[in-house]
Design a protein around this motif. Structure first.
Motif, mmCIF file in Angstrom:
data_model
loop_
_atom_site.group_PDB
_atom_site.id
_atom_site.type_symbol
_atom_site.label_atom_id
_atom_site.label_comp_id
_atom_site.label_asym_id
_atom_site.label_seq_id
_atom_site.Cartn_x
_atom_site.Cartn_y
_atom_site.Cartn_z
ATOM 1 N N LEU A 24 8.550 48.911 49.758
ATOM 2 C CA LEU A 24 7.471 49.906 48.655
ATOM 3 C C LEU A 24 7.334 51.122 49.483
ATOM 4 O O LEU A 24 7.355 52.054 49.010
ATOM 5 N N SER A 25 6.884 50.828 50.749
ATOM 6 C CA SER A 25 6.306 51.875 51.422
ATOM 7 C C SER A 25 7.512 53.088 51.762
ATOM 8 O O SER A 25 7.339 54.177 51.725
ATOM 9 N N GLY A 26 8.456 52.471 52.345
ATOM 10 C CA GLY A 26 9.851 53.246 52.254
ATOM 11 C C GLY A 26 10.335 54.040 51.244
ATOM 12 O O GLY A 26 10.730 55.310 51.296
ATOM 13 N N SER A 27 10.215 53.151 50.055
ATOM 14 C CA SER A 27 10.743 54.035 48.610
ATOM 15 C C SER A 27 9.905 55.122 48.617
ATOM 16 O O SER A 27 10.304 56.267 48.206
ATOM 17 N N LEU A 28 8.329 55.024 48.594
ATOM 18 C CA LEU A 28 7.501 56.032 48.450
ATOM 19 C C LEU A 28 7.610 57.124 49.305
ATOM 20 O O LEU A 28 7.766 58.223 48.713
ATOM 21 N N LYS A 29 7.756 56.908 50.663
ATOM 22 C CA LYS A 29 7.899 58.063 51.628
ATOM 23 C C LYS A 29 9.189 58.658 51.284
ATOM 24 O O LYS A 29 9.145 60.093 51.811
ATOM 25 N N SER A 30 10.046 58.067 50.820
ATOM 26 C CA SER A 30 11.512 58.747 50.845
ATOM 27 C C SER A 30 11.543 59.610 49.469
ATOM 28 O O SER A 30 12.478 60.503 49.212
ATOM 29 N N THR A 31 10.546 59.342 48.429
ATOM 30 C CA THR A 31 10.732 60.122 47.291
ATOM 31 C C THR A 31 9.411 60.954 46.720
ATOM 32 O O THR A 31 9.708 61.770 45.941
ATOM 33 N N TRP A 32 8.274 60.433 47.277
ATOM 34 C CA TRP A 32 7.218 61.324 46.843
ATOM 35 C C TRP A 32 6.929 62.492 47.791
ATOM 36 O O TRP A 32 7.017 62.235 48.878
ATOM 37 N N PRO A 33 6.215 63.562 47.131
ATOM 38 C CA PRO A 33 5.564 64.587 48.112
ATOM 39 C C PRO A 33 4.560 64.023 48.729
ATOM 40 O O PRO A 33 3.844 63.124 48.912
ATOM 41 N N LYS A 34 4.104 64.732 50.065
ATOM 42 C CA LYS A 34 3.292 64.241 50.916
ATOM 43 C C LYS A 34 1.745 64.076 50.272
ATOM 44 O O LYS A 34 1.057 63.108 50.453
ATOM 45 N N ASP A 35 1.511 65.028 49.643
ATOM 46 C CA ASP A 35 0.181 65.247 48.771
ATOM 47 C C ASP A 35 -0.060 64.208 47.950
ATOM 48 O O ASP A 35 -0.958 63.534 47.858
ATOM 49 N N ARG A 36 1.072 63.592 47.503
ATOM 50 C CA ARG A 36 0.956 62.485 46.363
ATOM 51 C C ARG A 36 0.783 61.125 47.202
ATOM 52 O O ARG A 36 0.143 60.163 47.019
ATOM 53 N N LEU A 37 1.448 61.104 48.309
ATOM 54 C CA LEU A 37 1.408 59.756 49.183
ATOM 55 C C LEU A 37 -0.077 59.840 49.865
ATOM 56 O O LEU A 37 -0.622 58.514 49.902
ATOM 57 N N PRO A 45 4.769 66.062 59.932
ATOM 58 C CA PRO A 45 5.630 66.660 58.887
ATOM 59 C C PRO A 45 6.603 66.020 57.836
ATOM 60 O O PRO A 45 6.940 64.821 58.326
ATOM 61 N N LEU A 46 6.934 66.409 56.825
ATOM 62 C CA LEU A 46 7.619 65.844 55.872
ATOM 63 C C LEU A 46 9.148 65.191 56.351
ATOM 64 O O LEU A 46 9.424 63.993 56.102
ATOM 65 N N PRO A 47 9.771 65.902 57.166
ATOM 66 C CA PRO A 47 10.857 65.426 57.615
ATOM 67 C C PRO A 47 10.739 64.197 58.531
ATOM 68 O O PRO A 47 11.284 63.146 58.677
ATOM 69 N N LEU A 48 9.783 64.247 59.110
ATOM 70 C CA LEU A 48 9.312 63.034 59.964
ATOM 71 C C LEU A 48 8.966 61.792 59.050
ATOM 72 O O LEU A 48 9.690 60.369 59.214
ATOM 73 N N LEU A 49 8.286 61.976 58.131
ATOM 74 C CA LEU A 49 7.964 60.882 56.991
ATOM 75 C C LEU A 49 9.289 60.564 56.359
ATOM 76 O O LEU A 49 9.418 59.195 56.279
ATOM 77 N N ARG A 50 10.210 61.263 56.151
ATOM 78 C CA ARG A 50 11.408 60.972 55.488
ATOM 79 C C ARG A 50 12.309 59.998 56.508
ATOM 80 O O ARG A 50 12.912 58.866 55.956
ATOM 81 N N PHE A 51 12.127 60.313 57.783
ATOM 82 C CA PHE A 51 13.026 59.440 58.832
ATOM 83 C C PHE A 51 12.269 58.068 59.009
ATOM 84 O O PHE A 51 12.940 57.274 58.852
ATOM 85 N N ALA A 52 10.781 57.988 58.923
ATOM 86 C CA ALA A 52 10.177 56.707 58.933
ATOM 87 C C ALA A 52 10.499 56.184 57.465
ATOM 88 O O ALA A 52 10.472 54.765 57.823
ATOM 89 N N ALA A 53 10.791 56.898 56.500
ATOM 90 C CA ALA A 53 11.039 55.800 55.148
ATOM 91 C C ALA A 53 12.326 55.198 55.501
ATOM 92 O O ALA A 53 12.593 54.067 55.360
#
Length: 130
Positions: A18-31, A43-51
């Protein structure tokens, strides 16, 4: 003990899926608005990598041992998630200190505790499946 470890693995896999799916698709402010406040300093690219890491680890918690192919990958996935959760705890502690200085902080204190519990579950799987 084996059944208990399977339950913990399934819970962790669902959580990180769930967490990885949300981080890979949602914008940062929504997260952040959804309660994943620990993403704030990154930064968003790091969040996408973590996802992506979380999604692979979720699969690694279940598939290798269930398929009987390279079951050593299960504790490795759990150790990887320990690293992710250590970073998350650090982020939440930073935000907690910042919020306490501003006269707030109740939400982040809960997040620190919850993240620490998840870290403990990851350690349990890493040790139990080694």
């Amino acid at each position: 003990m084996n059944a208990f470890l399977w339950v913990v693995q399934a819970l962790l896999a669902a959580l990180f899926l769930l967490s990885g799916s949300l981080k890979s698709t949602w914008p940062k402010d929504r997260l952040i608005a959804s309660g994943q406040t620990g993403v704030t300093p990154f930064p968003l690219p790091l969040l996408r990598f973590a996802a992506v890491c979380e999604l692979f680890a979720a699969a690694g918690l279940i598939l290798p041992r269930a398929a009987g192919i390279a079951p050593v990958l299960t504790p490795i996935a759990a150790v990887g998630l320990c690293c992710v959760m250590a970073g998350a705890i650090s982020s939440h502690c930073y935000l907690l200190r910042r919020d306490v200085a501003a006269g707030r902080g109740r939400r982040e204190a809960v997040n620190v505790v919850a993240t620490t519990v998840i870290l403990g579950m990851c350690v349990l799987v890493a040790v139990g499946r080694s």
